[in-house]
Write a protein that holds these residues in place. Structure first.
Motif, PDB file in Angstrom:
ATOM      1  N   SER A 120      44.457  32.990  37.651  1.00  0.00           N
ATOM      2  CA  SER A 120      44.305  32.009  36.612  1.00  0.00           C
ATOM      3  C   SER A 120      44.046  29.912  36.083  1.00  0.00           C
ATOM      4  O   SER A 120      42.752  29.552  36.448  1.00  0.00           O
ATOM      5  CB  SER A 120      44.671  33.310  35.079  1.00  0.00           C
ATOM      6  OG  SER A 120      44.869  33.919  34.737  1.00  0.00           O
ATOM      7  N   CYS A 123      41.070  29.736  39.553  1.00  0.00           N
ATOM      8  CA  CYS A 123      40.597  29.752  38.928  1.00  0.00           C
ATOM      9  C   CYS A 123      39.701  28.464  38.317  1.00  0.00           C
ATOM     10  O   CYS A 123      38.697  28.317  38.360  1.00  0.00           O
ATOM     11  CB  CYS A 123      40.265  31.432  37.979  1.00  0.00           C
ATOM     12  SG  CYS A 123      39.552  32.891  39.009  1.00  0.00           S
ATOM     13  N   LYS A 127      36.617  26.163  39.023  1.00  0.00           N
ATOM     14  CA  LYS A 127      35.834  25.511  38.070  1.00  0.00           C
ATOM     15  C   LYS A 127      35.841  24.093  38.082  1.00  0.00           C
ATOM     16  O   LYS A 127      34.639  23.985  38.411  1.00  0.00           O
ATOM     17  CB  LYS A 127      36.243  26.677  36.695  1.00  0.00           C
ATOM     18  CG  LYS A 127      35.185  25.524  35.744  1.00  0.00           C
ATOM     19  CD  LYS A 127      33.960  26.445  35.462  1.00  0.00           C
ATOM     20  CE  LYS A 127      33.545  28.144  35.201  1.00  0.00           C
ATOM     21  NZ  LYS A 127      32.182  28.551  36.185  1.00  0.00           N
ATOM     22  N   GLU A 154      43.397  40.175  34.720  1.00  0.00           N
ATOM     23  CA  GLU A 154      42.114  39.064  34.602  1.00  0.00           C
ATOM     24  C   GLU A 154      41.843  37.996  35.003  1.00  0.00           C
ATOM     25  O   GLU A 154      40.560  37.518  34.984  1.00  0.00           O
ATOM     26  CB  GLU A 154      42.950  38.687  32.835  1.00  0.00           C
ATOM     27  CG  GLU A 154      43.092  39.238  31.469  1.00  0.00           C
ATOM     28  CD  GLU A 154      41.944  40.014  31.058  1.00  0.00           C
ATOM     29  OE1 GLU A 154      41.355  39.260  30.976  1.00  0.00           O
ATOM     30  OE2 GLU A 154      42.354  41.230  30.226  1.00  0.00           O
ATOM     31  N   GLY A 155      43.018  37.043  35.526  1.00  0.00           N
ATOM     32  CA  GLY A 155      42.261  35.861  36.130  1.00  0.00           C
ATOM     33  C   GLY A 155      41.731  37.055  38.097  1.00  0.00           C
ATOM     34  O   GLY A 155      40.738  36.270  38.133  1.00  0.00           O
ATOM     35  N   SER A 157      39.073  39.424  38.052  1.00  0.00           N
ATOM     36  CA  SER A 157      38.305  39.540  37.462  1.00  0.00           C
ATOM     37  C   SER A 157      37.065  38.894  37.358  1.00  0.00           C
ATOM     38  O   SER A 157      36.194  38.405  36.994  1.00  0.00           O
ATOM     39  CB  SER A 157      38.690  40.382  35.944  1.00  0.00           C
ATOM     40  OG  SER A 157      37.727  40.366  35.695  1.00  0.00           O
ATOM     41  N   ASN A 158      38.315  37.253  36.812  1.00  0.00           N
ATOM     42  CA  ASN A 158      37.270  36.488  36.397  1.00  0.00           C
ATOM     43  C   ASN A 158      37.055  35.668  37.641  1.00  0.00           C
ATOM     44  O   ASN A 158      35.878  34.856  38.297  1.00  0.00           O
ATOM     45  CB  ASN A 158      38.067  35.298  35.820  1.00  0.00           C
ATOM     46  CG  ASN A 158      37.245  33.683  35.836  1.00  0.00           C
ATOM     47  OD1 ASN A 158      37.658  32.834  36.069  1.00  0.00           O
ATOM     48  ND2 ASN A 158      36.450  33.912  35.136  1.00  0.00           N
ATOM     49  N   GLU A 161      34.045  37.509  39.520  1.00  0.00           N
ATOM     50  CA  GLU A 161      32.543  36.838  38.543  1.00  0.00           C
ATOM     51  C   GLU A 161      32.249  35.871  39.340  1.00  0.00           C
ATOM     52  O   GLU A 161      30.857  35.271  39.475  1.00  0.00           O
ATOM     53  CB  GLU A 161      33.027  37.204  36.894  1.00  0.00           C
ATOM     54  CG  GLU A 161      32.567  38.536  36.470  1.00  0.00           C
ATOM     55  CD  GLU A 161      32.161  39.590  36.422  1.00  0.00           C
ATOM     56  OE1 GLU A 161      30.656  38.881  36.595  1.00  0.00           O
ATOM     57  OE2 GLU A 161      32.050  40.337  36.093  1.00  0.00           O
ATOM     58  N   ASN A 162      33.196  34.648  39.841  1.00  0.00           N
ATOM     59  CA  ASN A 162      33.162  33.474  39.928  1.00  0.00           C
ATOM     60  C   ASN A 162      32.043  33.843  40.984  1.00  0.00           C
ATOM     61  O   ASN A 162      30.901  32.711  41.267  1.00  0.00           O
ATOM     62  CB  ASN A 162      34.153  33.071  40.825  1.00  0.00           C
ATOM     63  CG  ASN A 162      34.809  31.914  38.826  1.00  0.00           C
ATOM     64  OD1 ASN A 162      34.024  32.402  38.386  1.00  0.00           O
ATOM     65  ND2 ASN A 162      36.153  31.782  39.205  1.00  0.00           N
TER      66      ASN A 162
END
Length: 433
Positions: A120, A123, A127, A154-155, A157-158, A161-162
């Protein structure tokens, strides 16, 4: 020796594969020597030596950013980034944290001591890099059971998606981080008629706050939570402090949080908690070492929030909570010796509630109430007492530690800095007459 010549990752990049293999052996010997003398996380770091050397050989830290999960695995990283002295010289062992810390080095990007966070955090760095048009590599190193935590998923998954440049290195060793599951599991066992007892370090209980509130206490299931190392005198790294659990636990509805003063009282509370059926109960094991007491202790704590009057006096009442009851005894003794004042001494026992009857009775012959707690003042036990007396003429002095992330402190120095010695407390009391 190669290890003595490593001052930065640049020194790693000039080594041959054979030389790096020798370096890995030297690092292992250094880790084993220090950690056997000083303590620390042995397994996770021994399992990351070659991987860390490879990371610093391939990437260019600190331009490229490596984020270590839990950072139990960061010792080799520290050795390779200018901090080898803290692993080679006994006099320097405490000069670096056991976890990554940006105040130590430009090669550390977060203060990390708890789990499942690296992906996370990485990520977020990705970003920020993309928004600014940067080109650095971002590497998340995750292991030591960190993939068992929900934040890691959660991380991941993110990250998926990135659709951008991000590297995740998984070190799959045998450790599990599951405080949230343990609390929910205990609640389920209690709901099914079992007698669960879950032991947890104070510094890790924060992970399961939602489960304590919503899975356990909202259902009022009679599980027992035993909180270890909830004390100023316990772990002293800023990521593993043991003095935040009182404000965290004591304000959850339905929870009964008990503070035994010694071994015998702890066992009495534990036995009652296991056999009762009415409440979720947490017990704060007293201090870093559990002392023995010579008093008789109740075996039934179902009449909630009844404090124990140990010594009846006048003018000053001292409420010594849990491990700080002994400090209360010392203060009372010193008050009598220096001021001729026979103070009232109380063992509150219950962190989560007020003994209104006893507190009201104190108003009759006491002008000052002193609370002592082995934890953070803000949101703690003492503030409940101060709030009770707020509209009266009774003055209240609260003693505990101020709200801060104290780091690698000496216990005696922290106590003095917070005026938590008997001499300092008596000095403060004498100002009121």
């Amino acid at each position: 020796m190669y290890i003595e010549k490593i001052d930065s990752p640049a020194d790693v990049k000039i080594l041959s594969v054979e030389q790096m293999e020798i370096l890995a052996g030297e690092i292992r010997q250094a880790l084993l020597h220090k950690l056997s003398e000083h303590g620390g996380h042995i397994g996770p770091n021994l399992g990351m030596v070659e991987a860390t050397i490879a990371l610093h050989y391939v990437f260019s830290s600190p331009h490229d950013k490596i984020v270590y999960d839990v950072s139990h695995q960061s010792y080799t990283h520290k050795i390779l980034t200018g901090r080898k002295g803290a692993f080679l010289n006994a006099a320097d062992y405490d000069k670096v944290s056991g976890y990554t810390n940006p105040q130590e080095s430009e090669h550390d990007f977060f203060t990390i001591g708890h789990t499942s966070t690296s992906v996370s955090l990485a990520c977020g760095l990705v970003k920020a890099r993309d928004l600014k048009g940067g080109n650095e590599n971002i590497i998340a190193v995750i292991g030591d059971g960190s993939l068992s935590g929900g934040e890691a998923y959660e991380g991941l998954s993110n990250a998926g998606e990135n659709g951008t440049n991000m590297i995740i290195v998984v070190n799959d060793n045998e450790m599990s981080i599951a405080e949230e599951h343990a609390v929910a599991l205990a609640s389920g066992i209690a709901a099914g008629g079992g007698k669960p007892v879950y032991g947890v370090y104070s510094s890790f209980i924060q992970r399961s706050y939602d489960q304590l509130s919503q899975d356990l206490c909202i259902n009022n299931n009679p599980a027992t939570i035993v909180v270890f190392m909830g004390t100023i005198a316990g772990m002293n790294d800023e990521t593993h402090l043991g003095f935040f659990d009182i404000p965290l636990i004591c304000n959850i509805p339905n929870m009964v949080y008990l503070a035994p003063t010694c071994k015998e009282e702890y066992f009495a509370m534990l036995k009652w908690s296991i056999h009762q059926h009415e409440h979720p109960v947490a017990i704060r094991v007293p201090g870093a070492s559990v002392v023995s007491g010579n008093l008789d202790f109740d075996t039934d704590y179902s009449d909630l929030n009844r404090y124990k009057l140990v010594q009846k006096g006048e003018k000053v009442a001292i409420l010594g909570l849990g491990a700080f009851y002994g400090l209360g005894e010392s203060v009372a003794k010193l008050l009598k010796e220096e001021c001729g004042v026979e103070a009232t001494l109380i063992n509150p026992r219950y962190i989560t509630g007020l003994d209104v009857e006893m507190l009201e009775e104190l108003k009759r012959s006491h002008s000052l109430v002193v609370t002592l707690e082995d934890g953070e003042l803000d949101g703690g036990f003492g503030e409940k007492i101060a709030r009770f007396y707020g509209s009266s003429d009774v003055k209240v002095l609260n003693y505990g530690v101020r709200k801060e992330f104290a780091d690698r402190y000496i216990t005696e120095e922290l106590l003095k800095a917070n005026r938590l010695t008997d001499v300092q407390i008596v000095e403060d009391i004498r100002k009121y007459w």
